[in-house]
Design a protein around this motif. Structure first.
Motif, PDB file in Angstrom:
ATOM      1  N   ARG A  47       0.830  -1.210   0.000  1.00  0.00           N
ATOM      2  CA  ARG A  47       0.000   0.000   0.000  1.00  0.00           C
ATOM      3  C   ARG A  47       0.861   1.255   0.000  1.00  0.00           C
ATOM      4  O   ARG A  47       0.490   2.279  -0.574  1.00  0.00           O
ATOM      5  CB  ARG A  47      -0.933  -0.017   1.205  1.00  0.00           C
ATOM      6  N   SER A  50       2.263   2.763  -3.612  1.00  0.00           N
ATOM      7  CA  SER A  50       1.480   3.607  -4.524  1.00  0.00           C
ATOM      8  C   SER A  50       1.789   5.089  -4.345  1.00  0.00           C
ATOM      9  O   SER A  50       1.711   5.868  -5.297  1.00  0.00           O
ATOM     10  CB  SER A  50      -0.019   3.352  -4.328  1.00  0.00           C
ATOM     11  N   GLU A  55       2.993  10.469 -11.047  1.00  0.00           N
ATOM     12  CA  GLU A  55       1.637  10.728 -11.525  1.00  0.00           C
ATOM     13  C   GLU A  55       1.488  10.256 -12.971  1.00  0.00           C
ATOM     14  O   GLU A  55       2.466  10.159 -13.717  1.00  0.00           O
ATOM     15  CB  GLU A  55       1.307  12.224 -11.431  1.00  0.00           C
ATOM     16  N   SER A  65      -9.007   5.659 -17.920  1.00  0.00           N
ATOM     17  CA  SER A  65      -7.642   6.177 -17.743  1.00  0.00           C
ATOM     18  C   SER A  65      -6.812   6.138 -19.007  1.00  0.00           C
ATOM     19  O   SER A  65      -5.640   5.753 -19.005  1.00  0.00           O
ATOM     20  CB  SER A  65      -6.916   5.412 -16.624  1.00  0.00           C
ATOM     21  N   ARG A  88      -2.958  12.803 -12.543  1.00  0.00           N
ATOM     22  CA  ARG A  88      -3.490  12.356 -11.252  1.00  0.00           C
ATOM     23  C   ARG A  88      -2.543  11.298 -10.678  1.00  0.00           C
ATOM     24  O   ARG A  88      -1.745  10.689 -11.399  1.00  0.00           O
ATOM     25  CB  ARG A  88      -4.891  11.768 -11.408  1.00  0.00           C
ATOM     26  N   ARG A  91      -3.121   4.921  -9.235  1.00  0.00           N
ATOM     27  CA  ARG A  91      -4.063   4.262  -8.329  1.00  0.00           C
ATOM     28  C   ARG A  91      -3.543   2.903  -7.871  1.00  0.00           C
ATOM     29  O   ARG A  91      -2.870   2.197  -8.611  1.00  0.00           O
ATOM     30  CB  ARG A  91      -5.408   4.035  -9.030  1.00  0.00           C
ATOM     31  N   VAL A  93      -5.596  -0.327  -6.684  1.00  0.00           N
ATOM     32  CA  VAL A  93      -6.947  -0.881  -6.566  1.00  0.00           C
ATOM     33  C   VAL A  93      -6.844  -2.243  -5.889  1.00  0.00           C
ATOM     34  O   VAL A  93      -6.049  -3.088  -6.286  1.00  0.00           O
ATOM     35  CB  VAL A  93      -7.598  -1.029  -7.961  1.00  0.00           C
ATOM     36  N   ASP A 128     -10.419   0.331 -13.295  1.00  0.00           N
ATOM     37  CA  ASP A 128      -9.842   1.260 -12.306  1.00  0.00           C
ATOM     38  C   ASP A 128      -8.333   1.068 -12.168  1.00  0.00           C
ATOM     39  O   ASP A 128      -7.602   2.030 -11.900  1.00  0.00           O
ATOM     40  CB  ASP A 128     -10.506   1.060 -10.945  1.00  0.00           C
ATOM     41  N   ALA A 129      -7.865  -0.185 -12.326  1.00  0.00           N
ATOM     42  CA  ALA A 129      -6.446  -0.481 -12.110  1.00  0.00           C
ATOM     43  C   ALA A 129      -5.586  -0.199 -13.333  1.00  0.00           C
ATOM     44  O   ALA A 129      -4.357  -0.277 -13.242  1.00  0.00           O
ATOM     45  CB  ALA A 129      -6.278  -1.941 -11.705  1.00  0.00           C
ATOM     46  N   GLY A 132      -2.090   1.395 -13.263  1.00  0.00           N
ATOM     47  CA  GLY A 132      -1.808   1.501 -11.838  1.00  0.00           C
ATOM     48  C   GLY A 132      -1.449   0.145 -11.254  1.00  0.00           C
ATOM     49  O   GLY A 132      -0.858  -0.699 -11.919  1.00  0.00           O
TER      50      GLY A 132
END
Length: 672
Positions: A47, A50, A55, A65, A88, A91, A93, A128-129, A132
């Motif tokens: 964790r 990340s 970015e 994305s 951004r 991420r 996920v 979402d991933a 990332g």
């Protein structure tokens, strides 16, 4: 949002941190699998990573994305114009173990798709991933159908969602990071090979290091923001180093000497396929970039092998992962090249190489706290190391006997249709499998039965004022497909370890048979348990678990001798099933009793055993008795026990023969 624990504040775990950082430098390495006991900062380190990633630029408003400089032409939110976009943070996920298929890949609004002809798509975790990190805690407990979806996405870099002729495709390229505790079961080989690197983690046994772990954790819990602020400078330095290494990576030279060492190492350790060679090459290149060099050295190849090969050299599920480092050094020396910088042991940066983010200097030692091994692993327990253990004084106990070679068995299954966890053993009603019918959905619709839905809606079209070609579909018309697949079961072994079973050749054959059945249970994703009985009592050698490796280790170290308390063994097994039924009521059991059927000790032992067996028959528990009786004179006690259990008996020879094919039919006939 909770402030994450700083990556640079993690104490020790050098291999883990290095593997994560190499993937941050070069995502093409292919992710990390972190294996180790609970409470070793596995999840904390992942964790924290990340927050160190640079970015990413994304197309404004794109749910998938897309990169503004090269947008995906097939993006469901497209088409997009090149250029522009916003930046951004990358991420991370998390994929929960109990996630549904729709949560992972996304879901279509079936009702709108049928009535309006639109692709109303809600993205899932794979979307979402994209670009990332996809993090799976306890990845070894992930359901098989989710594993299959992950494999497809990892292989193709895209996710496909198919629903009755309506399809959506979107890019899904991510850094896959998984953590697992090997005691809870192993990964399928296909998914294991998809992880680029693997590391073994364990808690340090050094008191000073343990004190520092506790001190930092308490300080973080008291003031997360303040603790993170104290490490902000170190975090910024590592972040800048990642950016610099990414910029340097295209300039790193992987010479022919290093390539020969990589190929020779993979061949020497007999890894399957070519993925290991490619991953080692990418890892060695990332190591050089992380160290600020443009040439790959022999030390980079060695470190890459230690990270990329251990999980790929397992020849069967009971082999412990790991590498013979003496063999590795011998191979690297044999195929070394002294005509260029590839084999310069010191290089422009000296022997320090890719040091950890805490400035510890040097590559993490392969002889650190993570490499000590587990003395209880099957590989160590099964190679005769226990043969010299002394027998229990005055107990009639004999030294453990090694098992014979395992063999392939035919399928033993539980009769009827269950609704347990997905697996590969017995018939079950599942979300995946062949369609057997249709029903009204209970809750959210997941698998549409198109023909049944159209049939339900067709009679009402005129009353609903249908105009034009569209079908007017309402919620009550939708039908869920009923599907039949396979479930996993609880295979509980009840093994006779008494004196009547203790002849070394005979017990070796018995252990080989049970080991074969354990291998079958591993392949079919079962939970397993082990009850043994000898002397005056029965013991739960292994409570029900997904770790078949642990069961194999307990089996190998099983001592023998003493009387035969058969009734105690059956009663103990019945109690184990009772408790497990409360914990996991949907999982059906299969009891495998391994005995010659003799019973001694106490008044009327055979009568007590018969009564205990009757409890299993009354509960309808599927059972098989593996008859271990040998010699010219046979009493047939195991066959009688099988009848009292409501199951069937099979000899050790029949267990490996084609005649076992009729065994399941016998079990089903007796249960009917």
């Amino acid at each position: 949002m909770t402030t994450p624990f700083p990556f640079t504040a993690v104490v020790g775990q050098d291999d883990l941190r290095l593997a994560l950082l190499l993937n941050a430098v070069s995502p093409a390495v292919g992710g990390v699998l972190v294996r180790g006991e609970k409470g070793t900062a596995k999840s904390t380190a992942v964790r924290a990573l990340s927050a160190l990633l640079p970015e990413v630029a994304v197309v404004s408003g794109c749910r998938f994305s897309c990169d503004p400089s090269a947008p995906d032409p097939g993006c469901p939110d497209g088409p997009h114009e090149s250029g522009g976009g916003t930046a951004r943070p990358a991420r991370m996920v998390e994929l929960p173990v109990g996630a549904s298929e729709d949560r992972l890949v996304g879901a279509l609004d079936i009702e709108r798709a049928l009535s309006e002809g639109v692709k109303a798509f809600e993205p899932g975790l794979l979307a979402d991933a994209h670009r990332g990190i996809l993090y799976v805690d306890e990845v070894n407990l992930l359901h098989d159908h989710l594993v299959d979806l992950l494999l497809d996405a990892a292989a193709m870099g895209a996710s496909y969602v198919e629903r009755e002729g309506v399809s959506v495709r979107h890019a899904a390229r991510f850094l896959l990071v998984g953590t697992m505790n090997p005691e809870e079961g192993e990964l399928r080989p296909q998914l294991l090979d998809r992880f680029g690197l693997t590391v073994e983690v364990a808690a340090s046994r050094e008191p000073d290091l343990r004190v520092e772990v506790v001190r930092r954790r308490l300080a973080y819990d008291d003031d997360p923001a303040g603790f993170a602020a104290r490490w902000a400078e170190e975090e910024a330095a590592v972040r800048a180093r990642i950016v610099a290494a990414r910029q340097l990576l295209p300039q790193v030279r992987l010479g022919d000497g290093a390539l020969r060492q990589i190929a020779a190492t993979c061949a020497a350790f007999e890894v399957d396929g070519m993925r290991a060679d490619i991953v080692m090459a990418r890892t060695a290149t990332a190591l050089a970039a992380w160290a600020g060099r443009t040439d790959v050295l022999a030390e980079d190849v060695r470190q890459a092998a230690l990270l990329a090969l251990p999980h790929r050299r397992r020849r069967n599920p009971f082999d412990a992962p790991g590498l013979d480092e003496d063999k590795l050094d011998e191979t690297l020396e044999q195929f070394g090249d002294d005509d260029g910088p590839d084999t310069d042991p010191d290089g422009p940066d000296g022997p320090d190489g890719p040091d950890g983010p805490d400035g510890g200097g040097g590559q993490p030692s392969a002889d650190g706290p993570d490499s000590g091994g587990d003395a209880s692993t099957p590989a160590e327990a099964g190679e005769g190391g226990e043969a010299g253990q002394p027998a229990g004084a005055g107990s009639g106990e004999r030294s453990p006997v090694g098992s014979a070679e395992p063999f392939r068995t035919k399928v033993l299954s539980v009769p009827g249709i269950g609704e347990g966890a997905a697996g590969r053993r017995s018939r079950a009603r599942t979300e995946h499998g062949r369609t057997t019918g249709a029903r009204r959905p209970r809750g959210a619709l997941t698998k549409l039965h198109l023909a049944a839905t159209v049939q339900a809606a067709a009679p009402h079209q005129r009353a609903r004022g249908r105009r034009g070609p569209g079908l007017v579909v309402r919620r009550d018309d939708l039908r869920q497909a009923s599907r039949e697949g396979r479930e996993s079961n609880l295979v509980l072994f009840v093994v006779d370890a008494s004196g009547s079973m203790a002849a070394r050749q005979r017990m070796g054959a018995v252990k080989g048979a049970v080991l074969s059945l354990l291998l079958d249970a591993y392949q079919r994703r079962d939970k397993v348990g082990l009850v043994t009985f000898r002397g005056s009592a029965a013991d739960v050698a292994l409570p029900p678990t997904s770790s078949v490796d642990a069961a194999a280790a307990r089996l190998e170290s099983l001592p023998t001798g003493g009387r035969t308390p058969l009734a105690a063994g059956l009663l103990k097994a019945h109690d184990v099933l009772r408790v497990e039924r409360l914990r996991d009521p949907a999982r059906r059991p299969l009891v495998v009793v391994v005995t010659d059927g003799r019973a001694t000790g106490g008044p009327e032992p055979l009568l007590l055993a018969s009564r205990a067996a009757g409890l299993f028959a009354a509960d309808g528990v599927a059972s098989v008795v593996v008859d271990c009786e040998s010699g010219p004179v046979r009493l047939g006690l195991a066959g009688k026990l099988a009848g009292e259990l409501g199951g069937t008996a099979v000899t050790l020879d029949e267990l490996r023969a084609d005649s076992i094919a009729g065994l399941v039919k016998d079990v089903q006939r007796r249960a009917a």
